[in-house]
Design a protein around this motif. Structure first.
Motif, PDB file in Angstrom:
ATOM      1  N   ASP A  49      21.299  72.141  37.527  1.00 24.35           N
ATOM      2  CA  ASP A  49      21.577  71.927  38.948  1.00 24.35           C
ATOM      3  C   ASP A  49      21.176  73.130  39.782  1.00 24.35           C
ATOM      4  O   ASP A  49      20.571  72.992  40.855  1.00 24.35           O
ATOM      5  CB  ASP A  49      23.065  71.602  39.160  1.00 24.35           C
ATOM      6  CG  ASP A  49      24.002  72.655  38.583  1.00 24.35           C
ATOM      7  OD1 ASP A  49      24.845  73.180  39.322  1.00 24.35           O
ATOM      8  OD2 ASP A  49      23.896  72.942  37.374  1.00 24.35           O
ATOM      9  N   LYS A  50      21.454  74.334  39.297  1.00 27.19           N
ATOM     10  CA  LYS A  50      21.083  75.547  40.022  1.00 27.19           C
ATOM     11  C   LYS A  50      19.581  75.778  39.987  1.00 27.19           C
ATOM     12  O   LYS A  50      18.960  76.146  41.007  1.00 27.19           O
ATOM     13  CB  LYS A  50      21.802  76.755  39.421  1.00 27.19           C
ATOM     14  CG  LYS A  50      23.280  76.836  39.759  1.00 27.19           C
ATOM     15  CD  LYS A  50      23.893  78.084  39.160  1.00 27.19           C
ATOM     16  CE  LYS A  50      25.340  78.266  39.595  1.00 27.19           C
ATOM     17  NZ  LYS A  50      25.465  78.616  41.029  1.00 27.19           N
ATOM     18  N   TYR A  53      17.849  73.352  42.345  1.00 24.56           N
ATOM     19  CA  TYR A  53      18.083  73.652  43.758  1.00 24.56           C
ATOM     20  C   TYR A  53      17.317  74.898  44.208  1.00 24.56           C
ATOM     21  O   TYR A  53      16.691  74.902  45.278  1.00 24.56           O
ATOM     22  CB  TYR A  53      19.577  73.834  44.013  1.00 24.56           C
ATOM     23  CG  TYR A  53      19.899  74.033  45.468  1.00 24.56           C
ATOM     24  CD1 TYR A  53      19.777  72.989  46.379  1.00 24.56           C
ATOM     25  CD2 TYR A  53      20.329  75.277  45.944  1.00 24.56           C
ATOM     26  CE1 TYR A  53      20.066  73.159  47.714  1.00 24.56           C
ATOM     27  CE2 TYR A  53      20.618  75.466  47.288  1.00 24.56           C
ATOM     28  CZ  TYR A  53      20.479  74.403  48.168  1.00 24.56           C
ATOM     29  OH  TYR A  53      20.751  74.592  49.502  1.00 24.56           O
ATOM     30  N   THR A  54      17.329  75.934  43.406  1.00 22.69           N
ATOM     31  CA  THR A  54      16.618  77.158  43.785  1.00 22.69           C
ATOM     32  C   THR A  54      15.103  76.958  43.750  1.00 22.69           C
ATOM     33  O   THR A  54      14.360  77.735  44.355  1.00 22.69           O
ATOM     34  CB  THR A  54      16.997  78.328  42.860  1.00 22.69           C
ATOM     35  OG1 THR A  54      16.732  77.965  41.489  1.00 22.69           O
ATOM     36  CG2 THR A  54      18.465  78.681  43.008  1.00 22.69           C
ATOM     37  N   LYS A  56      13.543  74.958  45.364  1.00 23.48           N
ATOM     38  CA  LYS A  56      13.097  74.646  46.729  1.00 23.48           C
ATOM     39  C   LYS A  56      12.260  75.782  47.314  1.00 23.48           C
ATOM     40  O   LYS A  56      11.380  75.562  48.153  1.00 23.48           O
ATOM     41  CB  LYS A  56      14.303  74.399  47.649  1.00 23.48           C
ATOM     42  CG  LYS A  56      15.069  73.143  47.371  1.00 23.48           C
ATOM     43  CD  LYS A  56      16.313  73.038  48.249  1.00 23.48           C
ATOM     44  CE  LYS A  56      15.953  72.960  49.722  1.00 23.48           C
ATOM     45  NZ  LYS A  56      17.152  72.759  50.567  1.00 23.48           N
ATOM     46  N   TYR A  98      14.330  67.624  48.091  1.00 23.82           N
ATOM     47  CA  TYR A  98      14.371  68.853  48.871  1.00 23.82           C
ATOM     48  C   TYR A  98      14.393  68.603  50.377  1.00 23.82           C
ATOM     49  O   TYR A  98      14.883  69.430  51.147  1.00 23.82           O
ATOM     50  CB  TYR A  98      13.185  69.743  48.509  1.00 23.82           C
ATOM     51  CG  TYR A  98      13.254  70.322  47.108  1.00 23.82           C
ATOM     52  CD1 TYR A  98      14.471  70.503  46.453  1.00 23.82           C
ATOM     53  CD2 TYR A  98      12.089  70.687  46.424  1.00 23.82           C
ATOM     54  CE1 TYR A  98      14.531  71.037  45.176  1.00 23.82           C
ATOM     55  CE2 TYR A  98      12.143  71.228  45.145  1.00 23.82           C
ATOM     56  CZ  TYR A  98      13.365  71.390  44.531  1.00 23.82           C
ATOM     57  OH  TYR A  98      13.426  71.928  43.260  1.00 23.82           O
ATOM     58  N   TYR A 103      21.400  66.166  49.922  1.00 26.40           N
ATOM     59  CA  TYR A 103      21.221  66.824  48.631  1.00 26.40           C
ATOM     60  C   TYR A 103      21.667  68.281  48.728  1.00 26.40           C
ATOM     61  O   TYR A 103      22.353  68.798  47.841  1.00 26.40           O
ATOM     62  CB  TYR A 103      19.761  66.734  48.193  1.00 26.40           C
ATOM     63  CG  TYR A 103      19.411  67.609  47.009  1.00 26.40           C
ATOM     64  CD1 TYR A 103      19.831  67.272  45.729  1.00 26.40           C
ATOM     65  CD2 TYR A 103      18.663  68.781  47.175  1.00 26.40           C
ATOM     66  CE1 TYR A 103      19.519  68.077  44.639  1.00 26.40           C
ATOM     67  CE2 TYR A 103      18.347  69.587  46.093  1.00 26.40           C
ATOM     68  CZ  TYR A 103      18.781  69.235  44.832  1.00 26.40           C
ATOM     69  OH  TYR A 103      18.489  70.029  43.756  1.00 26.40           O
ATOM     70  N   THR A 104      21.306  68.919  49.813  1.00 25.56           N
ATOM     71  CA  THR A 104      21.719  70.307  50.036  1.00 25.56           C
ATOM     72  C   THR A 104      23.232  70.412  50.155  1.00 25.56           C
ATOM     73  O   THR A 104      23.865  71.276  49.535  1.00 25.56           O
ATOM     74  CB  THR A 104      21.058  70.855  51.309  1.00 25.56           C
ATOM     75  OG1 THR A 104      19.639  70.848  51.140  1.00 25.56           O
ATOM     76  CG2 THR A 104      21.525  72.271  51.598  1.00 25.56           C
ATOM     77  N   ASN A 107      24.934  69.923  46.737  1.00 28.79           N
ATOM     78  CA  ASN A 107      24.772  71.095  45.872  1.00 28.79           C
ATOM     79  C   ASN A 107      25.685  72.241  46.287  1.00 28.79           C
ATOM     80  O   ASN A 107      26.232  72.945  45.434  1.00 28.79           O
ATOM     81  CB  ASN A 107      23.319  71.554  45.869  1.00 28.79           C
ATOM     82  CG  ASN A 107      22.504  70.887  44.780  1.00 28.79           C
ATOM     83  OD1 ASN A 107      22.479  71.339  43.642  1.00 28.79           O
ATOM     84  ND2 ASN A 107      21.860  69.785  45.119  1.00 28.79           N
ATOM     85  N   LYS A 108      25.851  72.425  47.580  1.00 27.30           N
ATOM     86  CA  LYS A 108      26.745  73.485  48.060  1.00 27.30           C
ATOM     87  C   LYS A 108      28.179  73.213  47.641  1.00 27.30           C
ATOM     88  O   LYS A 108      28.918  74.131  47.264  1.00 27.30           O
ATOM     89  CB  LYS A 108      26.639  73.604  49.580  1.00 27.30           C
ATOM     90  CG  LYS A 108      25.322  74.219  50.059  1.00 27.30           C
ATOM     91  CD  LYS A 108      25.274  74.305  51.572  1.00 27.30           C
ATOM     92  CE  LYS A 108      23.977  74.964  52.042  1.00 27.30           C
ATOM     93  NZ  LYS A 108      23.887  75.020  53.524  1.00 27.30           N
ATOM     94  N   ASP A 111      28.443  73.868  43.897  1.00 27.45           N
ATOM     95  CA  ASP A 111      28.410  75.311  43.650  1.00 27.45           C
ATOM     96  C   ASP A 111      29.738  75.958  44.010  1.00 27.45           C
ATOM     97  O   ASP A 111      30.187  76.900  43.345  1.00 27.45           O
ATOM     98  CB  ASP A 111      27.273  75.946  44.450  1.00 27.45           C
ATOM     99  CG  ASP A 111      27.012  77.389  44.016  1.00 27.45           C
ATOM    100  OD1 ASP A 111      26.806  77.604  42.813  1.00 27.45           O
ATOM    101  OD2 ASP A 111      27.026  78.276  44.886  1.00 27.45           O
ATOM    102  N   ASP A 166      28.620  66.578  40.033  1.00 28.61           N
ATOM    103  CA  ASP A 166      29.010  65.933  41.288  1.00 28.61           C
ATOM    104  C   ASP A 166      30.012  64.806  41.058  1.00 28.61           C
ATOM    105  O   ASP A 166      30.551  64.259  42.021  1.00 28.61           O
ATOM    106  CB  ASP A 166      27.789  65.419  42.047  1.00 28.61           C
ATOM    107  CG  ASP A 166      26.858  64.566  41.209  1.00 28.61           C
ATOM    108  OD1 ASP A 166      26.788  64.792  39.983  1.00 28.61           O
ATOM    109  OD2 ASP A 166      26.187  63.684  41.764  1.00 28.61           O
TER     110      ASP A 166
END
Length: 347
Positions: A49-50, A53-54, A56, A98, A103-104, A107-108, A111, A166
């Motif tokens: 997941d990280k 996301y990174t 992007k 992205y 999606y953002t 993820n936040k 996290d 999630d």
């Protein structure tokens, strides 16, 4: 290989389209745990997941190459089975993810809830030590965390087990309130971190160690099969995991079952249900739901009562036959024998 993913407790309702994310009790077992201190195992959860996301911040080609190399089969299953399909390229799916603000946001939230997953890794290590104690040839999979937009919770693929973070963010998550029509509250209330290890243990048991046989079609056989799975969880989970979490009940459900145990059993017998094979009739006692239709007043009964009853039968069987090992229990396919030797007659 095209794919090999088994979805356990799946809640697939997002399809890969341009608007992909727009919708946005302490155990009562009687056994004493064996000493597993000599089994060396240190589970680590790979944070896909990280990494996703990174990615992007990099070019699509670079991110795709990195994820393909690091996650291999899981990455292919993720993009083509969990969030997309084979009509789209990896890069097209990454682009859609992205670009979507949901999606953002998701993820936040993940996290924030899972800043430190060390306690989960520790509990997974302990549980799989017990599994290896009983089944030394069992293969410990690679654990990979991900975010899929509530597509799937604990998938199993080639040499991996996925953890859909999630779907474990906490029952009060704002996201679950937004998807209540697709994932009702009686399910999402269990989407909490404490459920991760029990659900992993259950999925691993069902999919990797003890497959349900096609010929076991009676309610009794399905009761006992599910009861064996829960007893297996009794033996491999930490003693602090409540029975309510193992089976997915509220404490009120558990209390109701204990109060009306003899009435539940009498209902099966009076209606000749133990050897019933009609799928529709059987599923009433096995399926998820807010309650079990036909039992209790004002819809206050616990759901999937057949599974709970099977658990009590198996526990009583092991209590009455202390010479039986866990391995012998799990290998026994005669549900009638287990019932008879259990002397299960709740009063």
């Amino acid at each position: 290989m095209i794919y090999n993913v088994k979805f356990h407790q799946s809640y697939l309702f997002f399809l890969f389209v341009p608007a992909f994310f727009s919708l946005l009790l302490v155990s009562c077992t009687q056994s004493t745990k064996p000493d597993v201190s000599e089994i060396h195992l240190d589970v680590k959860i790979a944070r896909f997941d990280k990494d996703l996301y990174t990615g992007k911040a990099n070019s699509l080609d670079k991110t795709n190459e990195f994820l393909t190399k690091k996650y291999d089969v899981f990455y292919d299953d993720y993009v083509h089975r969990m969030v997309g399909n084979f009509d789209y390229t990896n890069e097209q799916i990454l682009t859609t993810l992205y670009k979507d603000s949901a999606y953002t946001d998701l993820n936040k939230e993940v996290d924030n809830v899972f800043k430190d997953i060390t306690p989960i890794e520790k509990d997974l290590s302990e549980s799989f030590k017990y599994i290896l104690h009983y089944y030394p040839k069992a293969k410990v999979p690679r654990f990979i965390s991900f975010v899929s937009g509530f597509a799937v919770q604990t998938p199993i693929g080639d040499n991996y087990m996925g953890i859909g973070l999630d779907m474990f963010m906490g029952k009060d998550s704002k996201f679950y309130k937004a998807i209540v029509q697709s994932v009702p509250t009686y399910l999402s209330r269990r989407f909490t971190p404490e459920y991760i290890v029990p659900r992993i243990a259950e999925t691993y048991a069902r999919e990797e160690l003890f497959h349900e046989r096609d010929e076991d079609r009676t309610l009794l056989s399905k009761m006992v099969y599910n009861g064996k799975i829960l007893y297996f969880m009794d033996e491999v989970l930490a003693d602090i995991v409540p029975d309510s979490v193992k089976i997915g009940y509220t404490q009120k459900h558990l209390d109701w079952c204990k109060t009306f145990e003899s009435d539940i059993w009498a209902y099966y017998l009076q209606n000749n249900l133990l050897f019933e094979t009609d799928y529709q009739k059987i599923q009433v006692f096995l399926a998820e739901g807010p309650f079990t239709p036909g039992l209790g007043e004002k819809n206050e009964s616990a759901p999937k009562l057949g599974i709970w009853t099977g658990w009590q039968i198996v526990r009583k069987y092991m209590q009455e036959n202390k010479e039986i090992t866990l391995q012998q229990l799990m290998a026994e396919q005669d549900a009638q024998k287990i019932l008879n030797l259990s002397k299960y007659k709740p009063k």
